[in-house]
Design a protein around this motif. Structure first.
Motif: not given
Length: 536
Positions: A75-79, A81-84, A180-181, A374-379
């Motif tokens: 849930a924390a990851l989905a939120y 990544l969705g915010k990004d 996010v679904s 999250r930080d790795l996926l941001r760029p």
């Protein structure tokens, strides 16, 4: 007391020298390269919102990222990544509030991770209780371990709560994002072609078999994961079980402090989970867990455990045993992180790595993993090159080590130290640990800073191990090192090393102490390609 401080300070100096020798020797012995990955790089996906029939499975379209599991990590990851801006599909087996006695303690380090993820309000409105430390009791003596929070704002502290309430708050945040679904379903298998994971098969709430695709699937379906076997080497050890009770009409001896009783035959942990409830967890070795159904467990708790309970909690403890359905059992699982890289898929949370629950560090490790990922996926804006993305994300497993290895090793070592034993050397180790904490200052605060996730450092872990070892040997040798005392000191060092070193080995000496020698540490985001997004 002055004698104790002299031993402690001398231990700190000598420990620094011995620690360097220890780390250098381990580096020479175990230095070796990582396995290289040679897998196919091609990856094709159905067009967005396409609905295809694949056998008896119906396609439900493509998204950027699939997350399997909506517990704390999912849930924390989905939120995040969705915010990004990523389009995320989260598939959770059961969206009802979990009724668990695990995942009820969040350390201050974990709370800081919640702040980084902008999820700190999820501990509000659930009757969560502040946790400032623990008091340890043994043989009429006690040692208070306070979290070093002086440099933080007043709201920074540990939290204890009902796990289900916290999970539902996280899921509510996830559901608030339009990209996010969040849906209920059971993932039955990964879709894999030529060694590349392209999506998942899952059954929805009506039992209908569906298929969904994404260039990246992140599996975080918890300690009972049915997908980890294809993504890691899943060797699970169960050294003990926690027998849980909910106590009412009682208060802990020290407000906002948990209590840990080191007693024979089991260590007993108490902490507040609401303004009216106290959780009691009794650690029982796995080889001799009485049955609940035939009344053996209730008898065991009344006769073997209750006499060791603190007087102010005794009546509530007995009442909790007698309450029907109030005795619950959960396994304490230990599993070192041993992933094998699979293009298109990643494993995090308890599906990847578990430690003993006695220190309550699981959620802190999970949230730390989420921040790193999250930080790795941001760029990254294009996830279609599975092989390149997989190689880049390999750095995740090294970057997570400071937090994960520190909390893993502490939890696994302390459960052994806290366990009842007839071995005199192990009993000596228990008394040494309590004496070390009572020294206060850098000794107590340094250990508690690691324990609560505020100082996740492998070097700090090594320093305190050697300090405790030197302090313990010093206690045995004083006032004069006779042959018998020298022998007892040698046995003590052997016992301490046999407890700690296997866990360091399983975590990986190179990644823990020499991360700069790991090639994955230097991975940089792949360059964006000048072409249309593969989803369009």
């Amino acid at each position: 007391m002055a004698e104790q401080y002299m031993v402690g300070l001398l231990g700190g100096v000598i420990a620094s020298l011995l620690g360097f020798v220890f780390l250098y020797c381990n580096f020479l012995i175990r230095f070796r390269g990582l396995r290289k990955l040679n897998r196919a790089a091609s990856m094709e996906f159905p067009k967005k919102n396409s609905v295809n029939k694949t056998g008896k499975s119906e396609g439900v379209g493509t998204t950027d990222i699939i997350i399997v599991g909506a517990g704390v990590a999912g849930a924390a990851l989905a939120y995040s990544l969705g915010k990004d801006g990523h389009r995320v599909r989260v598939i959770e087996r059961d969206l009802n509030a979990p009724n668990r006695m695990a995942g009820e303690s969040l350390t201050p380090g974990g709370y800081l991770k919640l702040i980084e993820l902008r999820l700190e309000d999820c501990v509000d409105e659930i009757d969560a209780q502040r946790l400032l430390g623990y008091t340890l009791y043994k043989d009429g003596k006690e040692a208070r371990v306070s979290f070093p929070l002086e440099k933080f704002q007043s709201h920074v502290a540990g939290r204890t709560f009902h796990n289900g309430r916290f999970i539902q708050r996280l899921r509510k945040k996830v559901a608030s994002l339009h990209n996010v679904s969040l849906e209920q379903g059971t993932v039955t298998s990964l879709i894999e072609e030529n060694g590349i994971v392209k999506g998942v098969h899952y059954k929805n709430g009506n039992g209908k078999l569906l298929t969904t695709y994404a260039p990246l699937t992140i599996v975080c379906d918890g300690c009972f994961s049915n997908l980890r076997r294809s993504l890691c080497y899943s060797k699970v050890d169960i050294p003990s079980y926690f027998v849980g009770l909910t106590l009412t009409n009682c208060n802990l001896p020290k407000e906002n402090y948990g209590a840990i009783i080191l007693a024979h035959p089991s260590a007993i942990v108490f902490y507040q989970i609401s303004s009216t409830e106290v959780r009691c967890m009794v650690n029982v070795p796995s080889e001799n867990v009485p049955s609940v159904s035939n009344g053996e467990m209730a008898c065991y708790l009344k006769t073997q455990v209750a006499p060791k309970v603190l007087p102010e909690l005794y009546d509530s403890f007995i009442s909790a045993i007698q309450k029907k359905g109030n005795i619950r059992i959960a396994p304490n699982k230990i599993m070192a992180a041993a992933p094998h890289l699979t293009p298109g898929a990643l494993l995090i949370g308890d599906a990847l790595n578990m430690r003993h629950a006695i220190t309550g560090g699981g959620m802190t490790v999970a949230l730390s993993d989420v921040v790193i990922l999250r930080d790795l996926l941001r760029p990254l804006h294009d996830l279609s090159d599975a092989s390149t993305i997989s190689k880049y994300l390999e750095s995740f497993y090294t970057l997570r080590k400071p937090m994960s290895s520190t909390l893993n090793i502490l939890a696994n070592v302390l459960q052994k130290v806290f366990s009842a034993s007839s071995n005199p050397a192990m009993k000596n180790l228990q008394h040494t640990f309590l004496g070390y904490l009572r020294l206060g200052g850098m000794f107590s605060y340094g250990a508690s800073a690691m324990l609560c996730g505020l100082c996740p450092s492998s070097l700090s872990l090594a320093f305190h191990f050697f300090s405790i070892a030197i302090y313990g040997v010093g206690r045995l040798l004083l006032p004069f090192p006779s042959p018998r005392r020298l022998w007892d000191g040698a046995k003590f060092l052997w016992m301490a090393s046999s407890v700690l070193l296997p866990y360091i080995y399983s975590e990986g000496t190179r990644q823990m102490f020499f991360p700069l020698t790991v090639p994955a540490y230097y991975r940089t985001p792949p360059e964006n390609k000048d072409k249309k997004n593969f989803m369009q």
